[in-house]
Design an enzyme around this catalytic site. Structure first.
Site, short mmCIF file in Angstrom:
data_model
loop_
_atom_site.label_atom_id
_atom_site.label_comp_id
_atom_site.label_asym_id
_atom_site.label_seq_id
_atom_site.Cartn_x
_atom_site.Cartn_y
_atom_site.Cartn_z
N LYS A 175 0.83 -1.22 0.00
CA LYS A 175 0.00 0.00 0.00
C LYS A 175 0.86 1.26 0.00
CE LYS A 175 -1.89 1.61 4.04
NZ LYS A 175 -1.60 3.03 4.24
N ASN A 176 1.89 1.27 0.85
CA ASN A 176 2.65 2.51 1.02
C ASN A 176 3.62 2.76 -0.13
OD1 ASN A 176 1.23 2.89 3.32
ND2 ASN A 176 2.94 2.52 4.74
N CYS A 207 -5.56 8.13 9.36
CA CYS A 207 -5.75 7.51 10.68
C CYS A 207 -5.51 8.52 11.80
CB CYS A 207 -4.77 6.34 10.86
SG CYS A 207 -5.29 4.86 10.00
N ARG A 267 0.26 14.53 13.39
CA ARG A 267 0.56 14.41 11.97
C ARG A 267 0.61 15.75 11.21
NH1 ARG A 267 -2.00 9.00 9.47
NH2 ARG A 267 0.05 8.85 8.56
N ASP A 309 3.78 0.62 12.01
CA ASP A 309 2.57 0.02 11.42
C ASP A 309 2.34 -1.42 11.88
OD1 ASP A 309 1.99 2.35 10.16
OD2 ASP A 309 2.57 1.70 8.15
N ARG A 345 -9.18 -0.37 4.35
CA ARG A 345 -8.37 0.69 3.75
C ARG A 345 -6.98 0.17 3.41
NH1 ARG A 345 -7.62 5.13 7.70
NH2 ARG A 345 -5.92 5.37 6.22
C1 UD1 Z 1 3.95 6.83 6.38
C2 UD1 Z 1 3.09 5.62 6.17
C3 UD1 Z 1 2.51 5.14 7.47
C4 UD1 Z 1 3.62 4.92 8.48
C5 UD1 Z 1 4.52 6.13 8.58
C6 UD1 Z 1 5.74 5.90 9.45
C7 UD1 Z 1 2.24 5.90 3.94
C8 UD1 Z 1 1.06 6.12 3.08
N1 UD1 Z 1 2.04 5.96 5.25
O1 UD1 Z 1 3.12 7.86 6.91
O2 UD1 Z 1 1.81 3.93 7.21
O3 UD1 Z 1 3.03 4.68 9.73
O4 UD1 Z 1 4.99 6.51 7.29
O5 UD1 Z 1 6.48 4.82 8.98
O6 UD1 Z 1 3.32 5.64 3.46
N2 UD1 Z 1 5.94 14.50 10.82
C9 UD1 Z 1 6.03 15.83 11.15
N3 UD1 Z 1 5.94 16.75 10.13
C10 UD1 Z 1 5.76 16.38 8.83
C11 UD1 Z 1 5.68 15.01 8.51
C12 UD1 Z 1 5.77 14.09 9.54
O7 UD1 Z 1 6.20 16.20 12.31
O8 UD1 Z 1 5.69 17.27 7.96
C13 UD1 Z 1 6.00 13.49 11.90
C14 UD1 Z 1 4.66 12.75 12.05
O9 UD1 Z 1 3.76 13.47 12.85
C15 UD1 Z 1 5.11 11.47 12.69
C16 UD1 Z 1 6.48 11.21 12.05
O10 UD1 Z 1 6.91 12.47 11.55
O11 UD1 Z 1 5.25 11.63 14.06
C17 UD1 Z 1 6.45 10.18 10.93
O12 UD1 Z 1 5.63 10.63 9.90
P1 UD1 Z 1 5.88 10.24 8.37
O13 UD1 Z 1 7.13 9.45 8.22
O14 UD1 Z 1 5.75 11.48 7.57
O15 UD1 Z 1 4.65 9.30 8.10
P2 UD1 Z 1 3.61 9.36 6.92
O16 UD1 Z 1 4.29 9.67 5.64
O17 UD1 Z 1 2.45 10.19 7.34
#
Ligand code: UD1
Length: 414
Positions: free
Chosen positions: A22-23, A116, A121, A303, A395
């Site tokens: 998915k990711n 989620c 986030r 995850d 999902r």
């Molecule tokens: C992706 C995955 C999700 C997984 C996560 C961490 C997809 C579609 N989703 O989510 O399944 O759980 O990686 O492996 O690929 N953060 C910030 N600012 C930002 C972006 C992120 O503070 O601009 C923080 C987030 O709040 C979180 C951490 O960084 O605490 C990790 O987030 P991130 O790696 O960005 O996860 P996603 O891309 O949302």
């Protein structure tokens, strides 16, 4: 689907094949916007998030179709470079349309992304990356607007955010200059995403290392690509088998990508072996407590944190599980407690005192992985478990209940 009805107590046995990750698929769908030619994502499961992402593309003027297990996208006629509040609110990766649409049209507007409910986030790292790559970014209270085609630049990510790395890649592959992304996410799905971009004619080097270099190209072309197997789906079935004392084979995933999980399963109760691209799991002793903490790849994946908590709940001794990625990813705890688990959460740490048995109950899938954890708990529990909110599970998993039923579980979707 509304709910899963599970009668626990059956050992899983047999083999199961995972779908494309998915990711990896979600950013690929966003990237399809970068070319006027057709892209084909093979073995693409029509799970909820993938379907939502195709709706976003269609709302911008692209055509999408599922055909023989593949997803076909034609983004020749992109005419709209903004995404509605409703669609953005339906999943996190809607924010990737910023980089994708800015790369294609020189501008983009999205609303704050949904997804989620597992923590704050924010998208600050995404926006910093887009700005640094040369677009003007306006962060309004509910809307984010990106103006100007990215020109390239050096981006240093404070945290190796998966999504921000993907947005930076989307914005830089067709930028005029050279870009470097320092401290990028190293998840296998990022490497695979880069494989897809390069199959479209991008020039991206160093995925999986601490610096990704992108040489911008004028145009991308169409591509046909088979993504990697879903390590989180694979991990979910391996944990499900371990909790039932089962013995299964999981096909379609690179075992190295989930070695942080298989190591824990060996500490807990299992023998794991790998051959011909298949992971063989066999429960060989009583389940024992273990400690783990989540982190960016190659650390234990957040995850799989909820799912492994279900296993810890019925493992002898006290397990300590720390969640370092999402501050409030503990929705599964109150539900497991309803089934008789003994879990205390302090800050980001769960202390799980193993109990002999879980008991069937009516519980809720509060988010995608919480739902998977509840299904896993239900497989081991005495009596009947009803997991409400099955749409959350759908999902991210295609036909999970059918795959588990083929492994011998007594589970049905209603
Ligand atoms: C992706 C995955 C999700 C997984 C996560 C961490 C997809 C579609 N989703 O989510 O399944 O759980 O990686 O492996 O690929 N953060 C910030 N600012 C930002 C972006 C992120 O503070 O601009 C923080 C987030 O709040 C979180 C951490 O960084 O605490 C990790 O987030 P991130 O790696 O960005 O996860 P996603 O891309 O949302």
């Amino acid at each position: 689907m509304e709910k899963f009805v599970i009668n626990g107590g059956r050992k899983l046995k047999g083999s199961v094949k995972v779908d494309s990750a998915k990711n990896a698929v979600l950013p690929m769908i966003a990237a399809a916007v970068l070319t006027e030619e057709e892209t084909v994502i093979k073995n693409c499961p029509p799970i909820g998030d993938v379907v939502k992402m195709t709706e976003i593309l269609r709302s911008c003027g692209a055509k999408t179709a599922f055909c023989d297990g593949n997803l076909i996208i034609n983004a020749r006629d992109i005419s709209i470079n903004s995404v509605s509040e409703k669609l953005c609110g339906s999943l996190r990766t809607s924010v990737l349309m910023l980089g994708a649409l800015a790369g294609r049209t020189g501008g983009a507007a999205v609303y704050r992304p949904g997804g989620c409910n597992i923590g704050k986030r924010p998208v600050d790292i995404h926006l910093y990356a887009l700005k640094t790559l040369g677009s003007s970014v306006y962060d309004e209270s509910d809307r984010i607007i990106c103006c100007g085609k990215p020109s390239g630049g050096d981006v240093y990510l404070d945290f190796p955010s998966v999504g921000a790395t993907e947005n930076a890649l989307l914005a830089s592959v067709t930028a005029k200059g050279v870009s470097r992304i320092f401290n990028p996410a190293k998840e296998p799905e990022i490497e695979d995403f880069v494989g897809f971009l390069n199959a479209m004619g991008a020039k991206v080097y160093g995925a999986g290392s601490s610096c990704i270099r992108v040489e911008g190209v004028k145009r991308l072309h169409g591509a046909e690509y088979t993504p990697i197997g879903d390590r989180i789906e694979a991990g979910t079935y391996l944990i499900a088998s371990a909790i039932t004392g089962g013995e299964i084979a999981v096909e379609g995933v690179n075992a190295e990508n989930i070695s942080s999980l298989t190591g824990k399963l060996c500490d807990n109760s299992c023998q794991i072996s790998v051959g011909n691209g298949i992971i063989y799991q066999k429960s060989i002793r009583e389940r024992k407590a273990f400690d783990t903490e989540t982190g960016p790849y190659p650390s234990f994946p957040t995850d799989l944190q909820a799912q492994i908590t279900s296993l810890a709940a019925v493992s002898e001794g006290t397990s300590v599980i720390r969640e370092n990625v999402f501050e409030t990813r503990f929705g599964h705890v109150s539900e497991l407690v309803k089934m008789g688990a003994d879990i205390a959460v302090d800050g980001r740490t769960e202390t799980v005192r193993g109990v002999k048995k879980l008991y069937g109950a009516v519980v809720s899938a509060k988010d995608l992985r919480c739902g998977a954890a509840m299904v896993i708990a239900g497989l081991a529990a005495e009596g009947q478990t009803i997991v409400l909110g099955a749409h959350h599970v759908e999902r991210g998993y295609y036909g999970m209940h059918k795959k588990l039923a083929e492994l011998g579980a007594d589970i049905r979707g209603v």
